[in-house]
Design an enzyme around this catalytic site. Structure first.
Site, short mmCIF file in Angstrom:
data_model
loop_
_atom_site.label_atom_id
_atom_site.label_comp_id
_atom_site.label_asym_id
_atom_site.label_seq_id
_atom_site.Cartn_x
_atom_site.Cartn_y
_atom_site.Cartn_z
N LYS A 22 0.85 -1.20 0.00
CA LYS A 22 0.00 0.00 0.00
C LYS A 22 0.88 1.25 0.00
O LYS A 22 0.71 2.15 -0.82
CB LYS A 22 -0.89 0.01 1.24
CG LYS A 22 -1.47 1.37 1.59
CD LYS A 22 -2.36 1.36 2.80
CE LYS A 22 -1.60 1.47 4.08
NZ LYS A 22 -1.33 2.86 4.52
N ASN A 23 1.86 1.31 0.92
CA ASN A 23 2.57 2.58 1.13
C ASN A 23 3.48 2.96 -0.04
O ASN A 23 3.66 4.15 -0.30
CB ASN A 23 3.34 2.53 2.45
CG ASN A 23 2.38 2.59 3.63
OD1 ASN A 23 1.20 2.90 3.46
ND2 ASN A 23 2.86 2.25 4.81
N CYS A 116 -4.36 12.02 13.12
CA CYS A 116 -4.96 10.72 12.85
C CYS A 116 -5.37 10.18 14.22
O CYS A 116 -5.26 10.87 15.22
CB CYS A 116 -3.99 9.80 12.14
SG CYS A 116 -2.57 9.49 13.14
N ARG A 121 0.25 14.61 13.22
CA ARG A 121 1.28 14.09 12.32
C ARG A 121 1.74 15.27 11.47
O ARG A 121 1.20 15.56 10.43
CB ARG A 121 0.72 12.91 11.52
CG ARG A 121 0.47 11.71 12.44
CD ARG A 121 -0.14 10.54 11.72
NE ARG A 121 0.80 9.94 10.78
CZ ARG A 121 0.40 8.99 9.92
NH1 ARG A 121 -0.85 8.65 9.87
NH2 ARG A 121 1.27 8.45 9.10
N ASP A 305 4.61 0.09 12.13
CA ASP A 305 3.36 -0.45 11.58
C ASP A 305 3.12 -1.90 11.97
O ASP A 305 2.07 -2.45 11.66
CB ASP A 305 3.35 -0.33 10.04
CG ASP A 305 3.31 1.11 9.61
OD1 ASP A 305 3.53 1.37 8.42
OD2 ASP A 305 3.08 1.99 10.47
N ARG A 397 -8.66 -0.06 4.76
CA ARG A 397 -7.77 0.97 4.19
C ARG A 397 -6.48 0.35 3.70
O ARG A 397 -5.87 0.84 2.75
CB ARG A 397 -7.44 2.03 5.24
CG ARG A 397 -8.56 2.94 5.60
CD ARG A 397 -8.05 4.09 6.42
NE ARG A 397 -6.94 4.79 5.77
CZ ARG A 397 -6.36 5.87 6.28
NH1 ARG A 397 -6.76 6.37 7.43
NH2 ARG A 397 -5.38 6.47 5.63
C1 EPZ Z 1 4.72 6.55 6.53
O1 EPZ Z 1 4.03 7.65 7.09
C2 EPZ Z 1 3.71 5.43 6.41
N1 EPZ Z 1 2.61 5.86 5.52
C3 EPZ Z 1 3.15 5.07 7.77
O2 EPZ Z 1 2.31 3.93 7.59
C4 EPZ Z 1 4.30 4.67 8.70
O3 EPZ Z 1 3.80 4.43 9.98
C5 EPZ Z 1 5.34 5.80 8.74
O4 EPZ Z 1 5.79 6.12 7.40
C6 EPZ Z 1 6.56 5.43 9.57
O5 EPZ Z 1 7.18 4.31 8.99
C7 EPZ Z 1 2.83 5.88 4.19
O6 EPZ Z 1 3.89 5.55 3.71
C8 EPZ Z 1 1.67 6.30 3.34
P1 EPZ Z 1 7.08 9.72 8.66
P2 EPZ Z 1 4.74 9.12 7.15
O7 EPZ Z 1 7.02 11.02 7.95
O8 EPZ Z 1 5.50 9.35 5.91
C9 EPZ Z 1 7.53 12.75 12.25
C10 EPZ Z 1 0.38 2.61 7.86
O9 EPZ Z 1 -0.05 2.06 8.88
N2 EPZ Z 1 7.44 13.80 11.21
O10 EPZ Z 1 8.22 8.79 8.40
O11 EPZ Z 1 3.70 10.10 7.53
C11 EPZ Z 1 6.21 12.03 12.46
O12 EPZ Z 1 5.40 12.73 13.38
C12 EPZ Z 1 0.91 4.04 7.93
O13 EPZ Z 1 0.47 2.07 6.72
C13 EPZ Z 1 7.65 15.12 11.59
O14 EPZ Z 1 7.89 15.43 12.75
O15 EPZ Z 1 5.73 8.90 8.37
C14 EPZ Z 1 6.65 10.69 13.01
O16 EPZ Z 1 6.92 10.82 14.40
C15 EPZ Z 1 0.66 4.67 9.29
N3 EPZ Z 1 7.57 16.08 10.63
C16 EPZ Z 1 7.98 10.44 12.28
O17 EPZ Z 1 8.40 11.71 11.78
C17 EPZ Z 1 7.30 15.79 9.32
O18 EPZ Z 1 7.26 16.71 8.47
C18 EPZ Z 1 7.88 9.48 11.14
O19 EPZ Z 1 6.92 9.98 10.23
C19 EPZ Z 1 7.08 14.44 8.95
C20 EPZ Z 1 7.16 13.46 9.92
#
Ligand code: EPZ
Length: 421
Positions: A22-23, A116, A121, A305, A397
């Site tokens: 998916k991701n 969420c 986020r 995840d 989803r």
């Molecule tokens: C991706 O989300 C995945 N979604 C998430 O999967 C997954 O949990 C996550 O990566 C971590 O591996 C998709 O790929 C569509 P991040 P993403 O930006 O890109 C912080 C699922 O269950 N952060 O790597 O949103 C954030 O708060 C979903 O399939 C900032 O602070 O994750 C978090 O603590 C849920 N500022 C950490 O980084 C930013 O601008 C990791 O988030 C961006 C992120």
């Protein structure tokens, strides 16, 4: 509305195929906005998030066909660069259209993603990167408004190796003027695949799969085709379905290297794993589940995840385990629901202390988010009597009709309509 009715305690057996990831799909699809013409992505899972991305991209003007797990996207007539709230609120990954729209059209107006189920986020890393590439960024009435005549290459360092921010920045940099270097980039397999797809379109990228990625901007990209990777999180979830029910099952369409950290932890818990080119076999017959601590981390660490699913598994371990989430400290909405099934779990800060119990007992439980609902299904498979999992739209989803896969393995699980919410 629909719910799952699960009669637990059944042994599983047999082999199922893991669906496409998916991701990665949620990044590959918006990447096609960088080109004009017809692109194809094979092995895309039929899950609701994909349909949400399709609706958003059709709103922008893309013409999309999705059948037999193949997405065909015609981006010849993109007429809008506005991603409205009603689309973005459904799925945070909608933010992935920001980079491509800004890169190709010099303008993007994207609704800020809401939080969420488990908390805020932010997208600050995405926006800071766009600014570094020369865009002006304004926030107005809940929208990000990004403008740039022509993006210019820059050095970008991420304090957190954010998956989304890395993906967005890659898609913004490929048409920028000059060289961009991203350091502390995310190295999740989904990002590696996105970079490979951009290369197929004509982008000039080096350092793919490492934390330092260099992009030499080009003037134009052309549509291309790619075969998507299997979903490592679905694979991990299904393996734990075998482990928690003390069964022997097999999964096909798995890339072992994409979930090494999960495989190691499953073996530490006492189950036996074997591999045979793309097939993973788990032998958990008569398993006494060992209590194994887990701390989530960015790839190649244990994925956040899989945290909820691991807690469900550890709820039946012999002894106490500690599961810590360093990525999302609040991602524990599944714990109160698992405790309704007889688990004994306490959340302390960003850790769950899981005191293993002898058995779980079926009950009515409520999904709160995608991976939480997966953990409730796993617990229901192992619990005595009947477990009803409500609000399974969360599950839909990210899992392609998981009940059909589990039924094929011998589980007693039915998807039934319900008025209950
Ligand atoms: C991706 O989300 C995945 N979604 C998430 O999967 C997954 O949990 C996550 O990566 C971590 O591996 C998709 O790929 C569509 P991040 P993403 O930006 O890109 C912080 C699922 O269950 N952060 O790597 O949103 C954030 O708060 C979903 O399939 C900032 O602070 O994750 C978090 O603590 C849920 N500022 C950490 O980084 C930013 O601008 C990791 O988030 C961006 C992120």
């Amino acid at each position: 509305m629909e719910k799952f009715v699960i009669r637990g305690g059944k042994k599983l057996s047999g082999r199922v195929a893991v669906s496409g990831a998916k991701n990665s799909s949620l990044a590959l699809m918006p990447a096609t906005l960088l080109t004009s013409g017809i692109s194809k992505i094979y092995n895309v899972p039929e899950v609701n998030d994909i349909y949400t991305m399709i609706k958003l991209m059709e709103h922008l003007g893309a013409n999309i066909k999705f059948e037999n797990n193949t997405v065909q996207i015609d981006t010849t007539n993109i007429i809008s660069q506005v991603a409205p709230y009603e689309h973005v609120k459904k799925m945070r990954a909608s933010i992935y259209v920001l980079g491509p729209l800004l890169s190709r059209f010099g303008y993007a107006k994207v609704s800020m993603p809401g939080g969420c189920a488990w908390g805020p986020r932010p997208i600050n890393l995405h926006l800071e990167a766009m600014k570094k590439l020369g865009a002006s960024i304004d926030i107005d009435e809940g929208y990000v408004i990004a403008k740039a005549n022509k993006l210019t290459g820059a050095k970008i360092h991420f304090d957190i190796p954010s998956v989304g921010a890395t993906g967005n920045t890659l898609m913004a940099a490929v048409l920028a003027k000059g060289t961009t270097v991203i350091s502390n980039a995310a190295i999740e397999p989904e990002i590696t695949l996105l970079a490979e797809y951009l290369q197929l379109m004509g982008a000039r990228i080096s350092g793919i799969g490492t934390t330092v990625i260099e992009i030499e901007g080009v003037d134009e990209l052309k549509p291309s085709e790619i075969f998507n990777i299997p979903d490592r999180i679905e694979a991990g979830t299904l393996l734990l379905a075998g482990a928690i029910t003390r069964s022997n099952i097999e999964l096909s369409n798995v890339i072992k290297e994409h979930l090494e950290s999960v495989l190691i932890k499953i073996e530490e818990s006492g189950a036996k794993l074997s591999y045979d080119n793309g097939i993973i076999k788990i032998n958990a017959e008569n398993l006494n589940i060992k209590n194994i601590d887990v701390t989530t981390a960015v790839f190649p660490g244990f994925p956040t995840d899989m945290q909820a699913q691991w807690i469900a598994y550890m709820s039946l371990a012999e002894g106490t385990s500690k599961v810590t989430d360093t990525i999302y400290p609040d991602r524990f909405n599944h714990v109160p629901e698992l405790n309704r099934l007889g688990a004994n779990i306490e959340v302390i800060n960003n850790s769950a202390v899981v005191k293993g119990v002898k058995k779980l007992k079926g009950a009515k439980v409520m999904s709160t988010d995608l991976r939480a609902s997966a953990s409730l299904v796993l617990a229901g498979l192992a619990a005595e009597n009947v477990t009803e999992v409500l609000r399974i739209y969360h599950l839909d989803r990210g899992y392609q009709r998981i009940e059909e896969k589990l039924k094929a393995l011998g589980a007693d699980i039915e998807r039934v309509p319900t008025e209950e919410y």
